[in-house]
Design a protein around this motif. Structure first.
Motif, PDB file in Angstrom:
ATOM      1  N   HIS A  51       0.845  -1.187   0.000  1.00 53.38           N
ATOM      2  CA  HIS A  51       0.000   0.000   0.000  1.00 53.38           C
ATOM      3  C   HIS A  51       0.885   1.245   0.000  1.00 53.38           C
ATOM      4  O   HIS A  51       2.100   1.169   0.128  1.00 53.38           O
ATOM      5  CB  HIS A  51      -0.929  -0.015   1.210  1.00 53.38           C
ATOM      6  CG  HIS A  51      -1.729  -1.281   1.341  1.00 53.38           C
ATOM      7  ND1 HIS A  51      -2.440  -1.812   0.291  1.00 53.38           N
ATOM      8  CD2 HIS A  51      -1.909  -2.128   2.396  1.00 53.38           C
ATOM      9  CE1 HIS A  51      -3.034  -2.934   0.691  1.00 53.38           C
ATOM     10  NE2 HIS A  51      -2.727  -3.153   1.951  1.00 53.38           N
ATOM     11  N   SER A  52       0.269   2.397  -0.146  1.00 51.60           N
ATOM     12  CA  SER A  52       1.055   3.627  -0.195  1.00 51.60           C
ATOM     13  C   SER A  52       0.247   4.785   0.365  1.00 51.60           C
ATOM     14  O   SER A  52      -0.971   4.689   0.544  1.00 51.60           O
ATOM     15  CB  SER A  52       1.464   3.944  -1.639  1.00 51.60           C
ATOM     16  OG  SER A  52       0.316   4.243  -2.422  1.00 51.60           O
ATOM     17  N   THR A  53       0.941   5.868   0.631  1.00 50.74           N
ATOM     18  CA  THR A  53       0.290   7.055   1.181  1.00 50.74           C
ATOM     19  C   THR A  53      -0.805   7.559   0.248  1.00 50.74           C
ATOM     20  O   THR A  53      -1.879   7.980   0.696  1.00 50.74           O
ATOM     21  CB  THR A  53       1.327   8.165   1.407  1.00 50.74           C
ATOM     22  OG1 THR A  53       2.347   7.669   2.298  1.00 50.74           O
ATOM     23  CG2 THR A  53       0.682   9.393   2.038  1.00 50.74           C
ATOM     24  N   SER A  54      -0.564   7.498  -1.048  1.00 53.19           N
ATOM     25  CA  SER A  54      -1.551   7.996  -2.015  1.00 53.19           C
ATOM     26  C   SER A  54      -2.805   7.137  -2.066  1.00 53.19           C
ATOM     27  O   SER A  54      -3.837   7.573  -2.578  1.00 53.19           O
ATOM     28  CB  SER A  54      -0.925   8.068  -3.410  1.00 53.19           C
ATOM     29  OG  SER A  54      -0.572   6.774  -3.863  1.00 53.19           O
ATOM     30  N   ARG A  55      -2.729   5.899  -1.517  1.00 52.48           N
ATOM     31  CA  ARG A  55      -3.887   5.015  -1.576  1.00 52.48           C
ATOM     32  C   ARG A  55      -4.574   4.852  -0.223  1.00 52.48           C
ATOM     33  O   ARG A  55      -5.385   3.943  -0.037  1.00 52.48           O
ATOM     34  CB  ARG A  55      -3.480   3.649  -2.139  1.00 52.48           C
ATOM     35  CG  ARG A  55      -3.018   3.713  -3.587  1.00 52.48           C
ATOM     36  CD  ARG A  55      -3.138   2.369  -4.281  1.00 52.48           C
ATOM     37  NE  ARG A  55      -2.148   1.414  -3.806  1.00 52.48           N
ATOM     38  CZ  ARG A  55      -0.935   1.268  -4.324  1.00 52.48           C
ATOM     39  NH1 ARG A  55      -0.544   2.052  -5.311  1.00 52.48           N
ATOM     40  NH2 ARG A  55      -0.098   0.363  -3.859  1.00 52.48           N
ATOM     41  N   VAL A  56      -4.257   5.706   0.727  1.00 53.55           N
ATOM     42  CA  VAL A  56      -4.970   5.712   2.007  1.00 53.55           C
ATOM     43  C   VAL A  56      -6.443   6.017   1.737  1.00 53.55           C
ATOM     44  O   VAL A  56      -6.776   6.967   1.028  1.00 53.55           O
ATOM     45  CB  VAL A  56      -4.371   6.757   2.977  1.00 53.55           C
ATOM     46  CG1 VAL A  56      -5.278   6.946   4.200  1.00 53.55           C
ATOM     47  CG2 VAL A  56      -2.973   6.333   3.414  1.00 53.55           C
ATOM     48  N   GLY A  57      -7.321   5.203   2.292  1.00 55.60           N
ATOM     49  CA  GLY A  57      -8.755   5.355   2.043  1.00 55.60           C
ATOM     50  C   GLY A  57      -9.283   4.413   0.982  1.00 55.60           C
ATOM     51  O   GLY A  57     -10.492   4.213   0.864  1.00 55.60           O
ATOM     52  N   MET A  58      -8.389   3.800   0.192  1.00 56.50           N
ATOM     53  CA  MET A  58      -8.794   2.836  -0.835  1.00 56.50           C
ATOM     54  C   MET A  58      -9.006   1.475  -0.192  1.00 56.50           C
ATOM     55  O   MET A  58      -8.411   1.155   0.844  1.00 56.50           O
ATOM     56  CB  MET A  58      -7.713   2.749  -1.913  1.00 56.50           C
ATOM     57  CG  MET A  58      -8.045   1.808  -3.070  1.00 56.50           C
ATOM     58  SD  MET A  58      -6.664   1.594  -4.243  1.00 56.50           S
ATOM     59  CE  MET A  58      -6.633   3.204  -5.006  1.00 56.50           C
ATOM     60  N   MET A  59      -9.860   0.651  -0.786  1.00 56.00           N
ATOM     61  CA  MET A  59     -10.013  -0.722  -0.314  1.00 56.00           C
ATOM     62  C   MET A  59      -8.658  -1.431  -0.410  1.00 56.00           C
ATOM     63  O   MET A  59      -7.951  -1.293  -1.413  1.00 56.00           O
ATOM     64  CB  MET A  59     -11.044  -1.472  -1.159  1.00 56.00           C
ATOM     65  CG  MET A  59     -12.472  -0.982  -1.005  1.00 56.00           C
ATOM     66  SD  MET A  59     -13.181  -1.396   0.610  1.00 56.00           S
ATOM     67  CE  MET A  59     -13.232  -3.179   0.552  1.00 56.00           C
ATOM     68  N   LEU A  87      -3.829  -3.600  -3.176  1.00 56.71           N
ATOM     69  CA  LEU A  87      -2.887  -4.706  -3.349  1.00 56.71           C
ATOM     70  C   LEU A  87      -2.897  -5.226  -4.787  1.00 56.71           C
ATOM     71  O   LEU A  87      -1.842  -5.533  -5.355  1.00 56.71           O
ATOM     72  CB  LEU A  87      -3.223  -5.834  -2.368  1.00 56.71           C
ATOM     73  CG  LEU A  87      -2.294  -7.057  -2.377  1.00 56.71           C
ATOM     74  CD1 LEU A  87      -0.839  -6.643  -2.225  1.00 56.71           C
ATOM     75  CD2 LEU A  87      -2.694  -8.040  -1.288  1.00 56.71           C
ATOM     76  N   VAL A  88      -4.080  -5.320  -5.368  1.00 54.69           N
ATOM     77  CA  VAL A  88      -4.168  -5.769  -6.765  1.00 54.69           C
ATOM     78  C   VAL A  88      -3.455  -4.791  -7.691  1.00 54.69           C
ATOM     79  O   VAL A  88      -2.729  -5.192  -8.613  1.00 54.69           O
ATOM     80  CB  VAL A  88      -5.640  -5.939  -7.183  1.00 54.69           C
ATOM     81  CG1 VAL A  88      -5.766  -6.049  -8.697  1.00 54.69           C
ATOM     82  CG2 VAL A  88      -6.245  -7.173  -6.520  1.00 54.69           C
ATOM     83  N   GLU A  89      -3.622  -3.495  -7.449  1.00 60.31           N
ATOM     84  CA  GLU A  89      -2.951  -2.491  -8.284  1.00 60.31           C
ATOM     85  C   GLU A  89      -1.430  -2.628  -8.181  1.00 60.31           C
ATOM     86  O   GLU A  89      -0.720  -2.524  -9.179  1.00 60.31           O
ATOM     87  CB  GLU A  89      -3.389  -1.095  -7.856  1.00 60.31           C
ATOM     88  CG  GLU A  89      -2.800   0.020  -8.702  1.00 60.31           C
ATOM     89  CD  GLU A  89      -3.365   1.383  -8.355  1.00 60.31           C
ATOM     90  OE1 GLU A  89      -2.595   2.365  -8.381  1.00 60.31           O
ATOM     91  OE2 GLU A  89      -4.564   1.461  -8.050  1.00 60.31           O
ATOM     92  N   TYR A  90      -0.952  -2.868  -6.968  1.00 50.97           N
ATOM     93  CA  TYR A  90       0.491  -3.046  -6.766  1.00 50.97           C
ATOM     94  C   TYR A  90       0.986  -4.281  -7.532  1.00 50.97           C
ATOM     95  O   TYR A  90       2.009  -4.233  -8.224  1.00 50.97           O
ATOM     96  CB  TYR A  90       0.785  -3.195  -5.276  1.00 50.97           C
ATOM     97  CG  TYR A  90       2.227  -3.478  -4.941  1.00 50.97           C
ATOM     98  CD1 TYR A  90       3.132  -2.436  -4.754  1.00 50.97           C
ATOM     99  CD2 TYR A  90       2.688  -4.785  -4.816  1.00 50.97           C
ATOM    100  CE1 TYR A  90       4.467  -2.694  -4.442  1.00 50.97           C
ATOM    101  CE2 TYR A  90       4.018  -5.050  -4.511  1.00 50.97           C
ATOM    102  CZ  TYR A  90       4.895  -4.007  -4.322  1.00 50.97           C
ATOM    103  OH  TYR A  90       6.209  -4.268  -4.036  1.00 50.97           O
ATOM    104  N   CYS A  91       0.258  -5.385  -7.396  1.00 51.28           N
ATOM    105  CA  CYS A  91       0.692  -6.634  -8.035  1.00 51.28           C
ATOM    106  C   CYS A  91       0.572  -6.562  -9.550  1.00 51.28           C
ATOM    107  O   CYS A  91       1.389  -7.154 -10.269  1.00 51.28           O
ATOM    108  CB  CYS A  91      -0.132  -7.807  -7.494  1.00 51.28           C
ATOM    109  SG  CYS A  91       0.227  -8.224  -5.772  1.00 51.28           S
ATOM    110  N   GLN A  92      -0.426  -5.848 -10.057  1.00 50.10           N
ATOM    111  CA  GLN A  92      -0.552  -5.684 -11.505  1.00 50.10           C
ATOM    112  C   GLN A  92       0.655  -4.951 -12.083  1.00 50.10           C
ATOM    113  O   GLN A  92       1.121  -5.276 -13.180  1.00 50.10           O
ATOM    114  CB  GLN A  92      -1.832  -4.921 -11.834  1.00 50.10           C
ATOM    115  CG  GLN A  92      -3.082  -5.776 -11.800  1.00 50.10           C
ATOM    116  CD  GLN A  92      -4.329  -4.981 -12.097  1.00 50.10           C
ATOM    117  OE1 GLN A  92      -4.417  -3.795 -11.774  1.00 50.10           O
ATOM    118  NE2 GLN A  92      -5.317  -5.626 -12.690  1.00 50.10           N
TER     119      GLN A  92
END
Length: 486
Positions: free
Chosen positions: A139-147, A152-157
């Motif tokens: 995860h990352s700071t920019s994705r705080v608040g995201m499911m 995690l899927v975005e990171y792995c993609q």
């Protein structure tokens, strides 16, 4: 100042929405490209082949089982004798489910995606919070608040777009467990609570799925491969399940979360990486087995213990096979998919997890605001006991508080340390001076307040002993918003 805050919040919402739209577009593109690429391979052509032009030499047929890009991507593990082309093809044809997209799930998912599993499913109903980021590295700071599953899927993609990702934006429950787990070949338990662990183990037994389970707290972790080989209930050759190893859950008051006990980020990372390793070993086959052994023969079950502060950080304990009287996997088990799905199994009740502590009467408690007024009074001669652990107390405390950790009180069985001895109290403050107790969120403080009264420290009602409702969290919300709360 409010307008700036509102504008910043609006920008955050726009960023989150844009990221979701981008993720959706990537998913659609992946779905469109995958059939084309697979069709090319199935027909014996490279995914980069084009229509033959006049005078152009014929393109050679692609005759290899993996796409050209995959040989480059997975080359370093393809040349391992324990993986090889057969192991890579098994990875590509396997669907793995990760339950929990947190500290364990992030590294486990990343390495499984990197290794090239065919399908990677992720189950989690939580959103990304700032307090997650020191250990949940996908995860990352920019994705705080995201499911968390979407993050995690975005990171792995970004790591490997060749994998099919399936997000399950919900917590695993007895009602949805069969529908989700049945679609996968292997399950990784990356959750952090006994209720989840027993549920995941039970559904894996019923659906005959191997399970890799891990946990981490403070500076310690443990890892275990369960239900391997996955066999029907009562089968003698089946591997033990979670209930075989832990037939009874730990006492409810001994279960400590990361929020209470803390956790060191790399410790969770180590355990998550080990989960991915065990999963790859199970899928590829042959890894970790003695030379000349049958690759289909399972490795003897063992419990791996990890301690970051020990001179020998890893210890392995040999385990027995299935328990003959196990509730879930024995021949006499009455556990069924129908019973599980009906919700008749109450995992919360089984693990002793109850509603928040409520042992004091309303008049035995005060609010944070009320204590603030008492503290400001000139005639205040009372004493405040802070029963949080020393590490919490050192971060921030209420002025004048005395730290007596709840764990010490539990260890001694009764409050007989430091300021909590009757003799010391009588020498420290007047007999009629009140005593107040505070903890993190208002649970432990109630138990300590009750114990103090049972010891007779209230002087038959002459001394007022009360706790602060909501603990330090309430103090932050009602009195001091600058208070660091962990």
């Amino acid at each position: 100042m409010d307008s700036v805050t509102n504008k910043a919040e609006q920008l955050r919402e726009k960023i989150a929405q844009t990221e979701k739209e981008l993720q959706n577009l990537r998913r659609q593109l992946n779905e469109l490209e995958s059939p084309i690429q697979n069709l090319d391979v199935d027909q014996g052509h490279s995914s980069t082949s084009t229509t033959k032009q006049p005078g152009e030499a014929s393109s050679p047929k692609w005759k290899w089982p993996l796409r050209e890009e995959e040989y480059s991507r997975y080359g370093r593990q393809l040349i391992l004798p324990t993986v090889g082309i057969k192991g890579q093809l098994r990875l590509k044809s396997t669907a793995v489910l990760i339950v929990g997209a947190g500290g364990l799930g992030c590294p486990a998912a990343a390495y499984l995606a990197g290794a090239g599993v065919g399908t990677l499913g992720v189950v989690d109903g939580d959103i990304v919070e700032t307090s997650n980021l020191h250990r949940q590295i996908a995860h990352s700071t920019s994705r705080v608040g995201m499911m968390k599953v979407d993050s995690l899927v975005e990171y792995c993609q970004g790591l490997n777009p060749n994998v099919t990702y399936v997000p399950h934006r919900e917590h695993l429950t007895p009602q949805n467990a069969e529908g989700i787990v049945s679609k996968y070949d292997l399950v990784l338990d990356c959750t952090d609570h006994p209720t989840s662990r027993y549920l995941i183990s039970d559904i894996c037994v019923l659906l005959q799925k191997p399970l890799v389970s891990a946990s981490a707290l403070r500076t310690d972790g443990q890892l275990i491969v369960l239900n391997n080989p996955a066999a029907a209930q009562g089968a003698a050759n089946g591997g033990p399940c979670y209930r075989c190893v832990f037939p009874k859950p730990p006492p409810a008051d001994s279960v400590v979360s990361c929020g209470e006990g803390g956790v060191l980020g790399p410790v969770v990372g180590v355990m998550g990486v080990l989960q991915a390793l065990e999963a790859i070993k199970l899928i590829a086959g042959g890894i970790g087995k003695a030379a000349g052994s049958d690759p289909k023969e399972p490795v003897a079950p063992s419990l791996l213990l990890f301690s970051a502060t020990s001179t020998t950080p890893f210890r392995s304990l040999r385990m027995r096979s299935r328990r003959p009287n196990c509730f879930a996997c024995s021949a006499g088990s009455t556990l069924t998919l129908k019973e599980l799905g009906s919700g008749s199994l109450d995992y919360v009740q089984f693990c002793g997890v109850t509603t928040p502590v409520n042992v004091l009467k309303p008049e035995e408690r005060i609010s944070a605001t009320e204590y603030k007024d008492i503290l400001a009074g000139k005639s205040h001669k009372g004493l405040l006991f802070d029963v949080r652990e020393k590490e919490h107390f050192d971060i921030a405390s209420i002025p004048g508080a005395v730290n007596v950790p709840f764990s010490i009180l539990q260890r001694h069985g009764r409050p007989t340390v430091g300021y909590l001895t009757p003799e010391h109290l009588s020498d420290t403050i007047p007999a009629e001076a009140p005593i107040y107790v505070v903890c993190r969120v208002g649970n432990d403080s109630q138990i300590v307040t009750r114990r103090l009264k049972e010891m007779g420290l209230d002087g038959n009602g002459e001394r007022d002993i009360r706790d602060i409702k909501g603990g330090m969290l309430a103090w932050k919300h009602e009195v001091d918003r600058t208070l660091p709360f962990t």
